[in-house]
Design an enzyme around this catalytic site. Structure first.
Site, short mmCIF file in Angstrom:
data_model
loop_
_atom_site.label_atom_id
_atom_site.label_comp_id
_atom_site.label_asym_id
_atom_site.label_seq_id
_atom_site.Cartn_x
_atom_site.Cartn_y
_atom_site.Cartn_z
N TYR A 142 0.84 -1.20 -0.07
CA TYR A 142 0.08 -0.23 -0.30
C TYR A 142 0.99 1.25 0.13
CZ TYR A 142 -2.94 3.55 1.94
OH TYR A 142 -3.53 4.80 2.13
N VAL A 186 -8.67 2.02 12.44
CA VAL A 186 -8.85 1.37 13.96
C VAL A 186 -9.85 2.09 14.43
CG1 VAL A 186 -7.04 2.95 14.60
CG2 VAL A 186 -7.71 0.47 15.78
N ARG A 271 0.27 -6.68 13.46
CA ARG A 271 -0.10 -6.86 12.18
C ARG A 271 1.18 -6.77 11.24
NH1 ARG A 271 -5.03 -2.65 10.43
NH2 ARG A 271 -3.02 -1.57 9.69
C1 UD2 Z 1 -1.91 3.76 7.35
C2 UD2 Z 1 -1.30 4.99 7.25
C3 UD2 Z 1 -2.61 6.03 6.98
C4 UD2 Z 1 -3.53 5.82 5.75
C5 UD2 Z 1 -4.07 4.32 6.29
C6 UD2 Z 1 -5.19 4.03 5.09
C7 UD2 Z 1 0.52 4.79 8.46
C8 UD2 Z 1 1.34 5.50 9.85
N1 UD2 Z 1 -0.56 5.24 8.39
O1 UD2 Z 1 -2.63 3.51 8.43
O2 UD2 Z 1 -1.83 7.40 7.07
O3 UD2 Z 1 -2.75 5.83 4.54
O4 UD2 Z 1 -3.01 3.49 6.30
O5 UD2 Z 1 -5.17 2.58 5.45
O6 UD2 Z 1 1.23 4.14 7.77
N2 UD2 Z 1 -5.45 -1.88 14.68
C9 UD2 Z 1 -5.70 -2.54 15.74
N3 UD2 Z 1 -7.10 -2.91 15.89
C10 UD2 Z 1 -7.85 -3.00 14.82
C11 UD2 Z 1 -7.34 -2.26 13.51
C12 UD2 Z 1 -6.11 -1.65 13.59
O7 UD2 Z 1 -4.95 -2.55 16.66
O8 UD2 Z 1 -8.91 -3.57 14.90
C13 UD2 Z 1 -4.05 -1.17 14.76
C14 UD2 Z 1 -3.07 -1.62 13.63
O9 UD2 Z 1 -2.36 -2.77 13.76
C15 UD2 Z 1 -2.10 -0.24 13.49
C16 UD2 Z 1 -3.06 0.80 13.96
O10 UD2 Z 1 -4.13 0.26 14.60
O11 UD2 Z 1 -0.85 -0.28 14.46
C17 UD2 Z 1 -3.76 1.84 12.65
O12 UD2 Z 1 -4.19 0.90 11.91
P1 UD2 Z 1 -5.18 1.50 10.67
O13 UD2 Z 1 -5.30 0.38 9.86
O14 UD2 Z 1 -6.14 2.27 11.32
O15 UD2 Z 1 -4.14 2.54 9.94
P2 UD2 Z 1 -2.65 2.44 9.68
O16 UD2 Z 1 -1.69 3.05 10.64
O17 UD2 Z 1 -2.31 1.09 8.92
#
Ligand code: UD2
Length: 312
Positions: A142, A186, A271
């Site tokens: 991504y 999240v 993850r």
């Molecule tokens: C990435 C990008 C963000 C955006 C997004 C699009 C980073 C830092 N951020 O977000 O800017 O582009 O992708 O999708 O790269 N989690 C849990 N429980 C859940 C779901 C998620 O613990 O039920 C954790 C997950 O493992 C992560 C955090 O929450 O550590 C944020 O996850 P996310 O999917 O909301 O966003 P992220 O950081 O991948």
């Protein structure tokens, strides 16, 4: 004839930008293929001209760009885990689609394209805050795809003189974000589960941190990017964020307060492709756009919980 095109107009960020433009009295066209966008998100946007179409089809891109002056390119297949499961799909809908859109925009005489970049481009480097001059270091498909889109923006500015502006979003959240998908952000997932009295799962130890950015700040930044003078922003890339970070454990505690949930979170395996800490330096957007956040994290989260409580 519409002046503004919003791609991904049935998605969370696209519909929010479209709504703000309509509120300003602008003529807006939207396009969405409904892979992740929702028809229900178009409620309230009836004044927008809408095309059901797919940017992977150059003809749909040409149709969408006809007569347009400024494009907000929000369409994408977001989510790190989705890209881990289907890297080719992410590439198609993030990279091929972006290139098709740029080709069509240039052919149609579009003046400016504002692009939804992603903080994931910085990767998992320890230095905080993330500053724009840092070398990108994407660690998920991504992140690679969103960064490729950025590079195409830059190239089209350099070689064709298209006014492209890249805004690197940091974990955007707020009303209309889909909480139901396996790949949802999240905060959307946690709001929905905790309001329903269901236990949320934190992946990893919960000490990972994010610069969570409330949607109104992102809309504000986009409108500034559309209006900013060419000399200042064309071909530029800048962070768009709150400029502060919160761990998932702390975020969970705030959400307990706002939702009334009184249980504990479950903890699961970390993850794959995840980044540990993320925090933006937002000085460049301040300098180039006059941007500063208009809603802080806590207030944004409070508004978001109220929206999921009453509207979804
Ligand atoms: C990435 C990008 C963000 C955006 C997004 C699009 C980073 C830092 N951020 O977000 O800017 O582009 O992708 O999708 O790269 N989690 C849990 N429980 C859940 C779901 C998620 O613990 O039920 C954790 C997950 O493992 C992560 C955090 O929450 O550590 C944020 O996850 P996310 O999917 O909301 O966003 P992220 O950081 O991948």
């Amino acid at each position: 004839m519409a002046k503004f095109l919003v791609t991904g107009a049935a998605g969370f960020i696209g519909r929010s930008i479209a709504a703000a433009l309509l509120e300003r009295g602008e003529a807006v066209r939207g396009i969405d293929n409904f892979i992740t966008g929702k028809r229900s998100n178009l409620a309230g946007l009836e004044a927008m001209e809408f095309i059901e179409g797919d940017l992977t089809d150059p003809e749909h891109c040409a149709l969408a760009c006809e007569g347009i002056e400024i494009v907000f390119h929000e369409a994408a297949l977001a989510s790190v885990p989705r890209s881990v499961a289907d890297p080719a799909g992410t590439n198609l809908h993030c990279v091929t689609a972006t290139l098709n859109l740029l080709v069509a925009a240039r052919a149609a005489g579009v003046r400016r394209v504002v692009y939804a970049g992603s903080s994931s481009a910085y990767g998992d480097t320890p230095t905080l805050p993330k500053q724009e001059e840092m070398l990108p270091n994407p660690i998920s498909p991504y992140a690679v795809a969103k960064l490729a889109g950025e590079q195409y923006m830059r190239a089209f500015a350099r070689v064709y003189g298209l006014e492209t502006v890249v805004l690197r979003y940091f974990n955007v959240f707020g009303p209309f974000q889909d909480p139901t998908s396996h790949y949802s952000g999240v905060l959307a997932v946690f709001c929905r589960r905790m309001l329903a009295g269901e236990q949320p799962t934190i992946f990893g130890d919960g000490e990972q941190s994010r610069d969570f950015t409330y949607i109104d700040n992102v809309v504000h930044g986009n409108l500034l990017a559309a209006d900013a003078p060419k000399e200042r922003v064309a071909g530029q890339m800048m962070n768009l964020a709150t400029g502060s970070r919160c761990t998932l454990n702390e975020t969970f505690r705030i959400l307990c307060e706002f939702t009334g949930y009184n249980g504990q979170p479950a903890y699961g395996a970390a993850r794959s492709g995840d980044i540990r800490d993320s925090l933006a330096d937002i000085h460049l957007a301040g300098k180039l756009l006059g941007y500063s956040p208009i809603v802080d994290f806590r207030e944004g989260l409070r508004r978001t919980v109220e929206w999921y409580r009453t509207c979804s």
